[in-house]
Scaffold this active site. Structure first.
Site, PDB file in Angstrom:
ATOM      1  N   ASP A  69       0.953  -1.192   0.119  1.00 23.79           N
ATOM      2  CA  ASP A  69       0.049   0.052  -0.096  1.00 23.79           C
ATOM      3  C   ASP A  69       0.901   1.272   0.013  1.00 23.79           C
ATOM      4  O   ASP A  69       2.163   1.092   0.225  1.00 23.79           O
ATOM      5  CB  ASP A  69      -1.040   0.136   1.141  1.00 23.79           C
ATOM      6  CG  ASP A  69      -0.361  -0.347   2.559  1.00 23.79           C
ATOM      7  OD1 ASP A  69       0.900  -0.476   2.483  1.00 23.79           O
ATOM      8  OD2 ASP A  69      -1.184  -0.201   3.535  1.00 23.79           O
ATOM      9  N   TYR A  71       2.902   4.825   0.681  1.00 23.73           N
ATOM     10  CA  TYR A  71       3.763   5.527   1.933  1.00 23.73           C
ATOM     11  C   TYR A  71       2.796   6.212   2.739  1.00 23.73           C
ATOM     12  O   TYR A  71       1.684   6.806   2.017  1.00 23.73           O
ATOM     13  CB  TYR A  71       4.696   5.997   1.353  1.00 23.73           C
ATOM     14  CG  TYR A  71       5.868   5.431   0.756  1.00 23.73           C
ATOM     15  CD1 TYR A  71       6.617   4.383   1.412  1.00 23.73           C
ATOM     16  CD2 TYR A  71       6.489   5.588  -0.648  1.00 23.73           C
ATOM     17  CE1 TYR A  71       7.756   3.740   0.584  1.00 23.73           C
ATOM     18  CE2 TYR A  71       7.163   5.080  -1.255  1.00 23.73           C
ATOM     19  CZ  TYR A  71       7.817   4.091  -0.516  1.00 23.73           C
ATOM     20  OH  TYR A  71       9.039   3.418  -1.193  1.00 23.73           O
ATOM     21  N   PHE A  82       6.449   1.910  -4.716  1.00 20.42           N
ATOM     22  CA  PHE A  82       8.028   1.892  -4.020  1.00 20.42           C
ATOM     23  C   PHE A  82       8.379   3.440  -4.294  1.00 20.42           C
ATOM     24  O   PHE A  82       9.483   3.742  -3.739  1.00 20.42           O
ATOM     25  CB  PHE A  82       8.794   1.109  -4.750  1.00 20.42           C
ATOM     26  CG  PHE A  82       8.445  -0.322  -4.296  1.00 20.42           C
ATOM     27  CD1 PHE A  82       9.131  -1.171  -3.078  1.00 20.42           C
ATOM     28  CD2 PHE A  82       7.747  -1.537  -5.168  1.00 20.42           C
ATOM     29  CE1 PHE A  82       9.045  -2.090  -2.697  1.00 20.42           C
ATOM     30  CE2 PHE A  82       7.564  -2.641  -4.342  1.00 20.42           C
ATOM     31  CZ  PHE A  82       8.045  -3.125  -3.302  1.00 20.42           C
ATOM     32  N   HIS A 194      10.899  -9.587  -0.013  1.00 18.55           N
ATOM     33  CA  HIS A 194      10.603  -8.247  -0.097  1.00 18.55           C
ATOM     34  C   HIS A 194      11.849  -7.278   0.227  1.00 18.55           C
ATOM     35  O   HIS A 194      12.602  -7.620   0.941  1.00 18.55           O
ATOM     36  CB  HIS A 194       9.613  -7.853   1.112  1.00 18.55           C
ATOM     37  CG  HIS A 194       8.819  -6.322   0.852  1.00 18.55           C
ATOM     38  ND1 HIS A 194       9.627  -5.154   1.378  1.00 18.55           N
ATOM     39  CD2 HIS A 194       7.963  -5.986   0.134  1.00 18.55           C
ATOM     40  CE1 HIS A 194       8.677  -4.301   0.765  1.00 18.55           C
ATOM     41  NE2 HIS A 194       7.914  -4.865   0.480  1.00 18.55           N
TER      42      HIS A 194
END
Length: 240
Positions: A69, A71, A82, A194
């Protein structure tokens, strides 16, 4: 917030327009309107919620990177997974992504503290898609389970069915769940932990996904992606 008439690139409208009439999306819209009415700060800004889709038409997508989701800090989220606008401090996960790019294919310039805008990737056909497209300020994962996951599941399923030979970069268990919607006989799925500092050293750093992606694209006769950070930092934004 998400208006009754969603302003979205025509190719994605054609692929997804039926979803906006369904009960779950109507409920999501009402939830967002109510959150706004209560004075809550929602990220990204309403006109950037679908920025990842507006940046890459359906037929131009070559690579898909799935985040979780947005920031949740002030001015960080701008609709691309990202990515942060130039001028913002680079978040830890993105910093590890850039470190891996540097080790794998090299950055055009040394890693800069305030140059994290990945818009140049989107311009080359990289769909930077979050599974959940909105979040409340300072409340990570606050909009999970409200309907976005169903919407992006449909999006990934239909994109994968309509296209062939796409490269999906699936980092972490959350993104890899989305990968189950993709036919691995039609597409290329690259899996790694991740890039979060909690897991990057378990196999993300050293995965060489960026050079692998370019080899896959080149084998299809497609242009490779320039992963190097060539964006020039803009004016410094207020951070925190």
């Amino acid at each position: 917030m998400m208006n009754q008439r969603v302003n979205l690139h025509a190719s994605w409208q054609a692929l997804l327009k039926d979803q906006f009439e369904l009960t779950y999306m109507q409920s999501l819209r009402q939830f967002l309107l109510e959150e706004k009415r209560l004075g809550k700060q929602i990220y990204p800004p309403g006109n950037r919620i679908f920025a990842a889709l507006d940046a890459v038409p359906v037929d131009k997508v070559r690579v898909v990177i799935i985040g979780q989701d947005p920031y949740h800090g002030p001015a960080q989220a701008h609709g691309l997974s990202f990515s942060v606008p130039n001028g913002m401090s680079i978040p830890p996960s993105l910093r590890n992504v850039l470190k891996e790019i540097d080790a794998d294919v090299g950055l055009a310039e040394p890693l800069q503290a305030n140059c994290g805008d990945l818009s140049s990737w989107a311009e080359q056909g990289v769909l930077l898609l979050n599974s959940v497209l909105t979040v409340e300020q300072a409340q990570a994962a606050s909009h999970q389970g409200k309907g976005w996951e169903q919407f992006t599941d449909v999006l990934v399923s239909r994109l994968a069915a309509q296209r062939q030979g796409l490269v999906f970069l699936l980092w972490g268990a959350y993104a890899q769940k989305k990968g189950k919607l993709v036919d691995a006989q039609r597409h290329h799925l690259l899996l790694a932990p991740h890039p979060s500092p909690l897991s990057a050293h378990r196999g993300f750093l050293g995965c060489k996904h960026f050079s692998q992606t370019n080899k896959i694209l080149a084998a299809q006769g497609l242009p490779i992606i320039d992963w190097s950070q060539s964006n020039v930092p803009g004016e410094t934004a207020n951070n925190e």
